[in-house]
Design a protein around this motif. Structure first.
Motif, short mmCIF file in Angstrom:
data_model
loop_
_atom_site.label_atom_id
_atom_site.label_comp_id
_atom_site.label_asym_id
_atom_site.label_seq_id
_atom_site.Cartn_x
_atom_site.Cartn_y
_atom_site.Cartn_z
N ARG A 89 0.83 -1.21 0.00
CA ARG A 89 0.00 0.00 0.00
C ARG A 89 0.86 1.26 0.00
N ASP A 90 1.97 1.22 0.74
CA ASP A 90 2.87 2.37 0.75
C ASP A 90 3.51 2.56 -0.62
N GLY A 91 3.88 1.47 -1.27
CA GLY A 91 4.46 1.56 -2.60
C GLY A 91 3.48 2.12 -3.62
N LEU A 92 2.22 1.72 -3.52
CA LEU A 92 1.19 2.26 -4.43
C LEU A 92 1.00 3.75 -4.20
N ALA A 93 1.02 4.17 -2.95
CA ALA A 93 0.86 5.59 -2.65
C ALA A 93 2.04 6.41 -3.16
N LEU A 94 3.23 5.85 -3.10
CA LEU A 94 4.43 6.57 -3.54
C LEU A 94 4.57 6.61 -5.06
N HIS A 95 4.32 5.46 -5.72
CA HIS A 95 4.62 5.34 -7.14
C HIS A 95 3.39 5.46 -8.04
N GLY A 96 2.23 5.04 -7.52
CA GLY A 96 1.06 4.95 -8.36
C GLY A 96 1.06 3.64 -9.14
N GLU A 97 -0.13 3.07 -9.33
CA GLU A 97 -0.23 1.78 -10.01
C GLU A 97 0.37 1.82 -11.40
N GLU A 98 0.19 2.94 -12.07
CA GLU A 98 0.67 3.04 -13.45
C GLU A 98 2.18 2.99 -13.57
N ASN A 99 2.88 3.25 -12.48
CA ASN A 99 4.34 3.25 -12.50
C ASN A 99 4.95 1.99 -11.89
N LEU A 100 4.12 0.99 -11.66
CA LEU A 100 4.61 -0.30 -11.19
C LEU A 100 4.37 -1.29 -12.32
N GLY A 101 5.40 -1.51 -13.12
CA GLY A 101 5.25 -2.30 -14.33
C GLY A 101 5.71 -3.73 -14.18
N GLN A 102 5.47 -4.49 -15.24
CA GLN A 102 5.94 -5.88 -15.29
C GLN A 102 7.46 -5.90 -15.16
N GLY A 103 7.95 -6.72 -14.22
CA GLY A 103 9.39 -6.82 -14.01
C GLY A 103 9.93 -5.87 -12.97
N ASP A 104 9.09 -4.97 -12.43
CA ASP A 104 9.53 -4.13 -11.32
C ASP A 104 9.57 -4.96 -10.04
N VAL A 105 10.65 -4.84 -9.31
CA VAL A 105 10.79 -5.49 -8.01
C VAL A 105 11.20 -4.43 -7.00
N LEU A 106 10.41 -4.27 -5.94
CA LEU A 106 10.64 -3.22 -4.97
C LEU A 106 10.97 -3.82 -3.60
N ILE A 107 11.69 -3.05 -2.79
CA ILE A 107 11.98 -3.47 -1.42
C ILE A 107 11.61 -2.35 -0.46
N SER A 108 11.17 -2.74 0.73
CA SER A 108 10.86 -1.76 1.78
C SER A 108 11.15 -2.35 3.15
N ASN A 109 11.85 -1.57 3.95
CA ASN A 109 11.97 -1.86 5.38
C ASN A 109 11.71 -0.58 6.17
N HIS A 110 11.01 0.35 5.54
CA HIS A 110 10.80 1.68 6.09
C HIS A 110 10.13 1.59 7.46
N ALA A 111 10.82 2.09 8.48
CA ALA A 111 10.37 1.91 9.86
C ALA A 111 9.01 2.54 10.10
#
Length: 603
Positions: A89-111
């Motif tokens: 959910r945090d990634g969607l808020a930051l990037h937007g669905e349209e900017n999360l494409g096939q082959g994107d791999v994201l990481i988060s450990n944001h406290a």
């Protein structure tokens, strides 16, 4: 699953056929099976013992809004309760669905997002329909405990005295490790140079990536085979099934307010100050509310968690144990749960608070919530378990390689007895999943110690008609200079019994120096050397019911196997033995009559 196609609700012209229902079950079982398959792949391919032996990770699928669809059976509950969806959910808020494409791999450990220590890193990738060209239908996620992410102390979350998050390592807030299938070498370089164990960590990261991508492809195959609507129908049916079980249990429970209290030893900095955990659970027939009415303010040391990783995670885990522990975990389990806690408590810490021990308070918090629910759910709530991670770590410089080493372990102990059976154990805490012991032979091959003994701890279980599970006793012989960091808690708040059952014993740790000196401690870092011995004893679970009601034959069996001493059998259970463990019937009857009269009961 209920006999309806949820995605067709409200469509009076379309009645689900038998084929529809069979297809839904096939998709449902596929979605439950895929995380389990990836779980096994992660175990086989990871480099560090924390992952390939201990299994400190979680695998799951969430929907486009971050709601949990399914998770692997062995996933740590503290991860799967909400960490995967929270990161997405945090990634969607930051990037937007349209900017999360096939082959994107994201990481988060944001406290601030996850509310957990920085070692817990969620990796996720979108699952898009139409061979990656269509809309996002799900995310595939793998969360791993990264062995080291920098910070002031080896292992990053090892210190018991950090005072801000920046002392505990590097943070990533939904950054792309891969973009459209291309690796970001800058990100890999950043990871490599912010850990003390680059080879192990990069090996784990590669296993994490492989798990995400294979899991994504397997989910995409289901979407391609059954179509988007068929997939969504199955996902909706899974959630509806979980919701129905939760709703039924809450509706059937007595309405009212139910409270409980427990506490932790200290925050690792102010060692003489306990940490209160007071909860009130409210049931109104429609919803269950966990209100943290009396919990400690944010602490100066690292025994803190953010709201998502602390208050919410603990409430979700407790509810899952209560409602449907044998069913696959799904977001619908929690649709009728509310959590209330002000900001700035140690279970809802503010930005930049130290979180190194973020998970360590959750087992006791879960125990406390369940304690409050013992009255409305008397047949579902067990006595308290040992209630702690009981973590400790050996670390130093290897005499053979000249490189740093780090070995983290957590304790196994007794679980609480229930109204129908003795407590389970020894096992890890109630927020662990299928975490295993690293084999003794592996530990001794890599680290400067030997096991002298590893055995059940007799008389550690709380007595009762059904006794608690047993703790263990481990004795290490140190074979070379190193340090041990202790992060042991729940040594003052004993695992309580239920319905007249007795409490279990608490944990304790002794360091016996070669020179004859002795240290008893539970938190802190100590230099140890060749010839020193470290003895770690873990707590037992609480008992259920009055001990004098326990079948004397079962007490004799416990004595025969060393679970209960003859002295404890007489003192706690009222069972007297003659020679060869023959039960002294006359003595036992008299003793038990006296015990029952003392408790105002009839034997």
């Amino acid at each position: 699953m209920d006999a309806k196609v949820v995605g067709l609700e409200g469509n009076a012209e379309r009645v689900p056929t038998l084929d529809d229902l069979i297809t839904l079950q096939i998709i449902r079982n596929d979605l439950v099976s895929i995380p389990n398959q990836i779980d096994r792949n992660v175990t086989r391919t990871a480099f560090s013992q924390l992952i390939n032996e201990y299994k400190d990770y979680a695998v799951g699928i969430v929907d486009p809004d971050g709601n949990l669809i399914s998770q692997s059976r062995g996933s740590l509950l503290i991860f799967a309760a909400n960490a995967l969806g929270t990161a997405v959910r945090d990634g969607l808020a930051l990037h937007g669905e349209e900017n999360l494409g096939q082959g994107d791999v994201l990481i988060s450990n944001h406290a601030e997002t996850l509310g957990q220590h920085l070692n817990n890193v969620v990796m996720y990738t979108p699952v898009r329909a139409d061979q990656g060209r269509g809309e996002i239908v799900a995310f595939f996620c793998v969360l791993m405990h990264w062995i080291d992410v920098g910070g002031i102390m080896v292992g990053s979350s090892t210190s018991t005295s950090t005072t801000e998050i920046f002392q505990e390592g590097i943070q990533f807030r939904s950054v792309k490790l891969m973009h459209r299938g291309e690796r970001s070498e800058d990100m890999f370089r950043m990871i490599r140079y912010n850990t003390r164990f680059p080879e192990e960590l990069i090996g784990d990261v590669e296993a994490q990536i492989a798990g995400c991508l294979l899991g994504r492809d397997m989910v995409a195959q289901i979407v391609g085979k059954y179509g988007i609507e068929g997939f969504r129908d199955a996902v909706a049916a899974m959630r509806d099934h979980a919701r129905r079980l939760s709703r039924q249990a809450i509706k059937a429970a007595p309405k009212g307010e139910f409270s409980a209290f427990a506490f932790l030893d200290n925050d690792g900095v102010q060692l003489d100050k306990t940490v209160p955990i007071g909860v009130q659970v409210r049931l109104d027939g429609e919803r269950l509310t966990v209100d943290y009415v009396d919990v400690a303010d944010q602490l100066s040391g690292p025994m803190n968690a953010g709201r998502n990783g602390g208050a919410v995670a603990a409430a979700r885990i407790a509810l899952k144990y209560l409602i449907s522990p044998d069913e696959p975990l799904n977001e619908g389990d929690f649709d009728f749960l509310d959590v209330e806690i002000p900001e700035g408590k140690f279970l809802s810490a503010r930005r930049n608070a130290p979180l190194g021990l973020s998970g360590h308070m959750i087992p006791t918090t879960v125990d406390t919530i369940l304690r409050a629910l013992a009255e409305p759910f008397p047949d579902r709530v067990a006595a308290a378990h040992h209630g702690t991670y009981g973590a400790y770590a050996f670390h130093g410089i290897s005499a053979f390689t000249g490189e740093p080493f780090f070995h983290l372990d957590t304790s196994v102990g007794g679980w609480g007895a229930s109204s129908t059976m003795d407590g389970y154990g020894p096992s890890r805490s109630n927020v662990h999943g299928d975490t295993s012991d690293v084999p003794i032979e592996v530990q001794e091959a890599y680290y400067p110690f030997r096991f002298v003994s590893y055995r059940l701890r007799g008389d550690s279980a709380g007595a009762g008609e059904f006794r608690g599970g047993l703790g263990v006793e481990k004795t290490y012989l140190v074979t070379g200079p190193c340090r041990i960091t202790l992060k042991i808690d729940r040594t003052k708040c004993a695992p309580w019994g239920v319905a007249g059952g007795s409490e279990g014993k608490v944990s304790d740790v002794d360091i016996f120096r070669r020179d004859g000196s002795h240290i008893r401690s539970f938190k802190g870092t100590y230099e140890v050397d060749e010839g020193d011995r470290i003895v770690i004893r873990t707590g037992g679970g609480g008992g259920y019911g009055y001990a004098w009601r326990r079948d004397p034959e079962r007490v004799r069996t416990d004595v025969r196997f060393g679970y209960v001493s003859r002295e404890a059998a007489l003192a706690d259970y009222g069972v007297a033995f003659g020679d060869d463990l023959e039960i002294d019937v006359e003595g036992t009857t008299a003793r038990r009559r006296a015990m029952s009269e003392g408790q105002g009961q009839v034997a």
